[in-house]
Design a protein around this motif. Structure first.
Motif, PDB file in Angstrom:
ATOM      1  N   ASN A  80       0.783  -1.232   0.000  1.00 30.45           N
ATOM      2  CA  ASN A  80       0.000   0.000   0.000  1.00 30.45           C
ATOM      3  C   ASN A  80       0.822   1.294   0.000  1.00 30.45           C
ATOM      4  O   ASN A  80       0.326   2.321  -0.456  1.00 30.45           O
ATOM      5  N   LEU A  81       2.060   1.246   0.528  1.00 35.21           N
ATOM      6  CA  LEU A  81       2.780   2.499   0.752  1.00 35.21           C
ATOM      7  C   LEU A  81       4.159   2.584   0.102  1.00 35.21           C
ATOM      8  O   LEU A  81       4.674   3.679  -0.091  1.00 35.21           O
ATOM      9  N   MET A  82       4.780   1.458  -0.198  1.00 39.56           N
ATOM     10  CA  MET A  82       6.152   1.485  -0.688  1.00 39.56           C
ATOM     11  C   MET A  82       6.237   2.174  -2.051  1.00 39.56           C
ATOM     12  O   MET A  82       5.433   1.916  -2.938  1.00 39.56           O
ATOM     13  N   LYS A  83       7.241   3.053  -2.209  1.00 45.90           N
ATOM     14  CA  LYS A  83       7.442   3.783  -3.454  1.00 45.90           C
ATOM     15  C   LYS A  83       8.777   3.416  -4.075  1.00 45.90           C
ATOM     16  O   LYS A  83       9.629   2.813  -3.435  1.00 45.90           O
ATOM     17  N   ASN A  84       8.940   3.799  -5.335  1.00 48.36           N
ATOM     18  CA  ASN A  84      10.219   3.625  -6.023  1.00 48.36           C
ATOM     19  C   ASN A  84      11.040   4.908  -5.895  1.00 48.36           C
ATOM     20  O   ASN A  84      10.502   6.021  -5.874  1.00 48.36           O
ATOM     21  N   CYS A  85      12.347   4.738  -5.812  1.00 50.47           N
ATOM     22  CA  CYS A  85      13.256   5.876  -5.678  1.00 50.47           C
ATOM     23  C   CYS A  85      13.158   6.775  -6.916  1.00 50.47           C
ATOM     24  O   CYS A  85      13.132   6.298  -8.053  1.00 50.47           O
ATOM     25  N   LYS A  86      13.118   8.077  -6.698  1.00 49.29           N
ATOM     26  CA  LYS A  86      13.003   9.042  -7.791  1.00 49.29           C
ATOM     27  C   LYS A  86      14.232   9.019  -8.681  1.00 49.29           C
ATOM     28  O   LYS A  86      14.138   9.299  -9.889  1.00 49.29           O
ATOM     29  N   ILE A  87      15.394   8.643  -8.131  1.00 48.37           N
ATOM     30  CA  ILE A  87      16.641   8.666  -8.899  1.00 48.37           C
ATOM     31  C   ILE A  87      16.910   7.337  -9.598  1.00 48.37           C
ATOM     32  O   ILE A  87      17.106   7.288 -10.809  1.00 48.37           O
ATOM     33  N   SER A  89      14.904   4.465  -9.414  1.00 50.21           N
ATOM     34  CA  SER A  89      13.658   3.747  -9.739  1.00 50.21           C
ATOM     35  C   SER A  89      13.526   2.388  -9.054  1.00 50.21           C
ATOM     36  O   SER A  89      12.626   1.622  -9.383  1.00 50.21           O
ATOM     37  N   LYS A  90      14.393   2.081  -8.103  1.00 50.62           N
ATOM     38  CA  LYS A  90      14.282   0.824  -7.372  1.00 50.62           C
ATOM     39  C   LYS A  90      13.382   1.004  -6.156  1.00 50.62           C
ATOM     40  O   LYS A  90      13.265   2.115  -5.628  1.00 50.62           O
ATOM     41  N   PRO A  91      12.731  -0.090  -5.676  1.00 47.36           N
ATOM     42  CA  PRO A  91      11.832   0.038  -4.520  1.00 47.36           C
ATOM     43  C   PRO A  91      12.560   0.561  -3.287  1.00 47.36           C
ATOM     44  O   PRO A  91      13.695   0.180  -3.015  1.00 47.36           O
ATOM     45  N   CYS A  92      11.910   1.413  -2.548  1.00 52.09           N
ATOM     46  CA  CYS A  92      12.473   1.963  -1.307  1.00 52.09           C
ATOM     47  C   CYS A  92      12.021   1.113  -0.126  1.00 52.09           C
ATOM     48  O   CYS A  92      11.164   1.513   0.667  1.00 52.09           O
ATOM     49  N   ASP A  93      12.585  -0.098  -0.016  1.00 55.76           N
ATOM     50  CA  ASP A  93      12.207  -0.988   1.074  1.00 55.76           C
ATOM     51  C   ASP A  93      13.226  -0.931   2.210  1.00 55.76           C
ATOM     52  O   ASP A  93      13.146  -1.701   3.151  1.00 55.76           O
ATOM     53  N   GLN A  94      14.193  -0.039   2.121  1.00 56.23           N
ATOM     54  CA  GLN A  94      15.157   0.179   3.191  1.00 56.23           C
ATOM     55  C   GLN A  94      14.993   1.614   3.687  1.00 56.23           C
ATOM     56  O   GLN A  94      13.997   2.270   3.396  1.00 56.23           O
ATOM     57  N   ASP A  95      15.969   2.126   4.420  1.00 55.66           N
ATOM     58  CA  ASP A  95      15.914   3.508   4.889  1.00 55.66           C
ATOM     59  C   ASP A  95      15.812   4.455   3.694  1.00 55.66           C
ATOM     60  O   ASP A  95      16.578   4.341   2.744  1.00 55.66           O
TER      61      ASP A  95
END
Length: 245
Positions: A80-87, A89-95
């Motif tokens: 529901n909330l995880m986004k991809n990094c703007k730079i 494009s990989k999932p932001c599942d870490q800090d």
């Protein structure tokens, strides 16, 4: 014989009334916590009241993902909330940091590259504004020259102004506000929303952020942001990996 009832606590023996007054109140159900409690986001909860912000389900072994001052199951967060990094494009599942415009960014290289781009855009906007002001200044003399020699000179009356409330002093000065006033909008007039922590008195600053102001501002910018987001002062939010509390 007189029977005495008291409670043993780390602070010593307490009567029934004092013991109840020392109990924490659950943030979820608002009732006193008389058994085991759980602390998160600078709040206290019954274990049964600490639940996922998406599905409202309990947590196994209290392992959760914190995001914007709420706990989530790892799967609920990813779905529901995880986004991809703007730079990258990989999932932001870490800090990661979340910018005020909603962009998600990995710590380190991605965040540095993003900040560099934003700085270039800022300088470009300043350059456009400077050119616009320069063109305006060049046009003003010709406009004055086009005016006729005779000009109406209006009479100006002196007006005595009352006291003007000064704008809040910048961080490091003597204007301070309570933590609750700085936590969310509307903020006190003149407060720099990107440095709200600086308007806390020194004792409150150290209690909330765990460092003195000198120690805090000696740290790198990204580390300052990571500390500030834990107390709700950061415009860029961070969400660490699931951890066991």
């Amino acid at each position: 014989y007189l029977a005495l009832t008291y409670f043993r606590t780390p602070d010593g023996a307490m009567c029934d009334s004092c013991f109840k007054n020392s109990l924490k109140k659950c943030f979820g159900c608002k009732e006193l916590i008389t058994d085991k409690l759980f602390s998160a986001f600078d709040r206290y909860w019954h274990l049964r009241c600490f639940r996922c912000g998406v599905c409202d389900g309990p947590f196994d072994q209290l392992s959760f993902v914190p995001y914007k001052m709420k706990p989530y199951h790892k799967e609920c967060y990813k779905k529901n909330l995880m986004k991809n990094c703007k730079i990258c494009s990989k999932p932001c599942d870490q800090d990661f940091f979340e910018a005020a415009n909603g962009d998600a960014l990995h710590e380190g290289t991605c965040l540095e590259e993003y900040n560099a781009v934003q700085e270039k855009l800022k300088k470009a906007a300043e350059a456009v504004q400077q050119r616009s002001e320069a063109q305006k200044q060049k046009a003003e003399p010709s406009a004055q020259a086009a005016l006729p020699d005779y000009q109406f000179q209006p009479q100006v009356e002196e007006v005595t102004l009352g006291e003007v409330t000064p704008k809040a002093a910048p961080p490091g000065a003597t204007n301070y506000f309570p933590y609750e006033k700085l936590l969310k909008a509307p903020f006190p007039p003149g407060v720099d929303v990107t440095k709200r922590e600086a308007y806390l008195v020194d004792e409150e600053f150290q209690r909330r952020l765990g460092l003195t102001k000198t120690e805090f501002y000696e740290k790198p910018l990204w580390r300052q942001q990571n500390i500030k987001k834990k107390v709700g002062f950061c415009l860029l939010y961070t969400s660490p990996s699931p951890r066991d509390s």
